[in-house]
Design a protein around this motif. Structure first.
Motif, PDB file in Angstrom:
ATOM      1  N   UNK A 206      86.763  83.827  59.237  1.00  0.00           N
ATOM      2  CA  UNK A 206      88.212  83.712  59.034  1.00  0.00           C
ATOM      3  C   UNK A 206      88.666  82.257  59.060  1.00  0.00           C
ATOM      4  N   UNK A 207      87.986  81.438  59.842  1.00  0.00           N
ATOM      5  CA  UNK A 207      88.319  80.012  59.848  1.00  0.00           C
ATOM      6  C   UNK A 207      88.048  79.399  58.478  1.00  0.00           C
ATOM      7  N   UNK A 208      86.994  79.861  57.808  1.00  0.00           N
ATOM      8  CA  UNK A 208      86.720  79.402  56.447  1.00  0.00           C
ATOM      9  C   UNK A 208      87.827  79.882  55.510  1.00  0.00           C
ATOM     10  N   UNK A 209      88.215  81.143  55.653  1.00  0.00           N
ATOM     11  CA  UNK A 209      89.257  81.706  54.780  1.00  0.00           C
ATOM     12  C   UNK A 209      90.594  81.013  54.978  1.00  0.00           C
TER      13      UNK A 209
ATOM     14  N   UNK B 226      94.623  89.741  55.795  1.00  0.00           N
ATOM     15  CA  UNK B 226      95.701  89.242  54.957  1.00  0.00           C
ATOM     16  C   UNK B 226      95.473  87.857  54.398  1.00  0.00           C
ATOM     17  N   UNK B 227      94.217  87.442  54.301  1.00  0.00           N
ATOM     18  CA  UNK B 227      93.878  86.128  53.771  1.00  0.00           C
ATOM     19  C   UNK B 227      93.255  86.265  52.388  1.00  0.00           C
ATOM     20  N   UNK B 228      93.226  85.181  51.646  1.00  0.00           N
ATOM     21  CA  UNK B 228      92.686  85.192  50.293  1.00  0.00           C
ATOM     22  C   UNK B 228      91.161  85.205  50.352  1.00  0.00           C
ATOM     23  N   UNK B 229      90.508  86.289  49.899  1.00  0.00           N
ATOM     24  CA  UNK B 229      89.036  86.332  49.959  1.00  0.00           C
ATOM     25  C   UNK B 229      88.372  85.289  49.078  1.00  0.00           C
ATOM     26  N   UNK B 230      89.104  84.781  48.083  1.00  0.00           N
ATOM     27  CA  UNK B 230      88.519  83.758  47.217  1.00  0.00           C
ATOM     28  C   UNK B 230      88.349  82.419  47.930  1.00  0.00           C
ATOM     29  N   UNK B 231      88.919  82.303  49.125  1.00  0.00           N
ATOM     30  CA  UNK B 231      88.690  81.093  49.911  1.00  0.00           C
ATOM     31  C   UNK B 231      87.290  81.075  50.523  1.00  0.00           C
ATOM     32  N   UNK B 232      86.647  82.230  50.540  1.00  0.00           N
ATOM     33  CA  UNK B 232      85.276  82.307  51.036  1.00  0.00           C
ATOM     34  C   UNK B 232      84.338  81.799  49.948  1.00  0.00           C
ATOM     35  N   UNK B 233      83.577  80.781  50.244  1.00  0.00           N
ATOM     36  CA  UNK B 233      82.666  80.175  49.277  1.00  0.00           C
ATOM     37  C   UNK B 233      81.236  80.637  49.563  1.00  0.00           C
ATOM     38  N   UNK B 234      80.550  81.080  48.520  1.00  0.00           N
ATOM     39  CA  UNK B 234      79.187  81.555  48.687  1.00  0.00           C
ATOM     40  C   UNK B 234      78.151  80.460  48.559  1.00  0.00           C
ATOM     41  N   UNK B 235      77.027  80.667  49.214  1.00  0.00           N
ATOM     42  CA  UNK B 235      75.905  79.750  49.127  1.00  0.00           C
ATOM     43  C   UNK B 235      74.611  80.527  49.226  1.00  0.00           C
TER      44      UNK B 235
ATOM     45  N   UNK C 285      76.288  88.090  53.906  1.00  0.00           N
ATOM     46  CA  UNK C 285      77.258  87.358  54.731  1.00  0.00           C
ATOM     47  C   UNK C 285      78.512  87.033  53.908  1.00  0.00           C
ATOM     48  N   UNK C 286      78.300  86.698  52.647  1.00  0.00           N
ATOM     49  CA  UNK C 286      79.400  86.371  51.740  1.00  0.00           C
ATOM     50  C   UNK C 286      80.312  87.582  51.514  1.00  0.00           C
ATOM     51  N   UNK C 287      79.730  88.727  51.221  1.00  0.00           N
ATOM     52  CA  UNK C 287      80.515  89.948  50.992  1.00  0.00           C
ATOM     53  C   UNK C 287      81.287  90.328  52.256  1.00  0.00           C
ATOM     54  N   UNK C 288      80.623  90.201  53.397  1.00  0.00           N
ATOM     55  CA  UNK C 288      81.270  90.554  54.657  1.00  0.00           C
ATOM     56  C   UNK C 288      82.446  89.626  54.937  1.00  0.00           C
ATOM     57  N   UNK C 289      82.264  88.329  54.681  1.00  0.00           N
ATOM     58  CA  UNK C 289      83.346  87.377  54.886  1.00  0.00           C
ATOM     59  C   UNK C 289      84.554  87.676  54.022  1.00  0.00           C
ATOM     60  N   UNK C 290      84.320  88.071  52.774  1.00  0.00           N
ATOM     61  CA  UNK C 290      85.432  88.419  51.874  1.00  0.00           C
ATOM     62  C   UNK C 290      86.187  89.649  52.388  1.00  0.00           C
TER      63      UNK C 290
ATOM     64  N   UNK D 187      84.620  74.321  56.266  1.00  0.00           N
ATOM     65  CA  UNK D 187      84.191  74.173  54.878  1.00  0.00           C
ATOM     66  C   UNK D 187      82.818  74.769  54.604  1.00  0.00           C
ATOM     67  N   UNK D 188      82.234  75.476  55.578  1.00  0.00           N
ATOM     68  CA  UNK D 188      80.898  76.031  55.382  1.00  0.00           C
ATOM     69  C   UNK D 188      80.889  77.135  54.314  1.00  0.00           C
ATOM     70  N   UNK D 189      79.685  77.394  53.817  1.00  0.00           N
ATOM     71  CA  UNK D 189      79.477  78.479  52.867  1.00  0.00           C
ATOM     72  C   UNK D 189      78.855  79.676  53.583  1.00  0.00           C
ATOM     73  N   UNK D 190      79.130  80.870  53.082  1.00  0.00           N
ATOM     74  CA  UNK D 190      78.499  82.081  53.593  1.00  0.00           C
ATOM     75  C   UNK D 190      77.449  82.537  52.588  1.00  0.00           C
ATOM     76  N   UNK D 191      76.265  82.829  53.100  1.00  0.00           N
ATOM     77  CA  UNK D 191      75.134  83.074  52.219  1.00  0.00           C
ATOM     78  C   UNK D 191      75.251  84.390  51.454  1.00  0.00           C
ATOM     79  N   UNK D 192      74.984  84.296  50.146  1.00  0.00           N
ATOM     80  CA  UNK D 192      74.990  85.470  49.282  1.00  0.00           C
ATOM     81  C   UNK D 192      73.689  86.265  49.399  1.00  0.00           C
TER      82      UNK D 192
END
Length: 289
Positions: A173-176, A236-245, A224-229, A181-186
């Motif tokens: 959520x801090x990323x969102x 209530x946050x924008x899931x597109x703020x989650x960046x995949x890596x 991890x990426x899907x879970x973060x989204x 600025x970290x990425x969540x692994x796809x």
């Protein structure tokens, strides 16, 4: 403490607190351990300071409490005493539990594997850790099986919840929110498990005679990426703020596929929901991301 008592090691941890809360709802007598003095301790719980690096201290506490059941949740993940606490300490608990005749539920992890299997890991898959934490957890499993063959060893995954929020969810959520600025692994697959579902299953397991390894994880495999989204949308946050890596970006080796097969748990009647089902039940999710 009388003999009809549940001892929860790591009682001030995230899972430990949920277990104490649910055990209280069931009217169970509870004792719990802590290592670093917490700010506040629940008054209806018998609290004991415990350093898992000291076998005599472990035996002393367990001998004094004389528990019927021990649920061993305490661990360290990153500090220099990782193996001493998480690995060897579990052996001390198992040996002491066997001496007093206590039922032992030991909490293990999905990161005991190398992550290279195609498909989900079953209870028959042997540990092959590639991280320090995975090695400590694998060592713990071996010691528990050696000293307390009648123990149940529960392999679980990312534990999450919202009251209070867990550290894994808080990180995503801090990323969102743009705070990190970290990425969540796809390509890192896990089976996140709702803390209340896990606590319920563990307390039910404690009342059974099941022994050996059993997987208690969420019913849904997500990166991890899907879970973060999903978490972002649920808050209530924008899931597109989650960046995949990808895990290759990590400076240290990480197991990619940590999916756990929970067929055995389901056959035995344990209810372990997937993330989508949990979020919908809490009114936090309506449409898929």
């Amino acid at each position: 403490m009388n003999a009809d008592c549940y001892l929860i090691t790591g009682g001030t941890g995230y899972l430990g607190r949920a277990l104490i809360r649910q055990a209280g709802h069931r009217g169970l007598k509870v004792a719990a351990t802590f290592h670093t003095q917490p700010q506040s301790l629940t008054s209806d719980v018998g609290w004991y300071h415990l350093d898992l690096r000291e076998p005599a201290a472990v035996m002393s506490v367990i001998h004094e409490v004389q528990p019927t059941v021990i649920i061993h949740t305490a661990f360290r993940q990153y500090d220099p005493d990782l193996m001493a606490v998480t690995g060897e300490g579990a052996g001390y608990v198992a040996e002491a539990a066997a001496r007093v005749g206590a039922r032992l539920i030991h909490i293990s992890s999905d990161v005991i594997f190398d992550g290279e299997k195609v498909g989900a890991y079953t209870e028959e898959d042997p540990p092959n850790p590639i991280t320090d934490y995975g090695q400590a957890k694998a060592r713990a499993e071996a010691l528990v099986q050696r000293y307390h063959p009648a123990a149940a060893i529960v392999r679980t995954s990312l534990i999450y919840g919202f009251e209070p929020i867990d550290r894994h969810s808080a990180f995503a959520l801090a990323i969102a929110r743009g705070e990190r600025s970290e990425r969540l692994f796809r390509d890192e697959l896990r089976c996140p498990v709702f803390v209340e579902d896990l606590a319920t299953a563990l307390l039910d397991l404690a009342q059974s005679d099941y022994y050996g390894v059993i997987n208690f994880a969420g019913a849904e495999t997500l990166s991890r990426y899907e879970w973060g989204r999903l978490l972002a949308q649920a808050h209530g946050l924008d899931p597109d703020r989650i960046v995949g890596g990808f895990s290759a970006e990590s400076p240290t080796p990480r197991p990619r596929n940590c999916a756990l097969d929970i067929s055995r748990a389901r056959q035995l009647g344990y209810r372990l929901r997937g993330v989508h089902e949990v979020l919908r039940s809490l009114g936090r999710l309506s449409e898929p991301v």
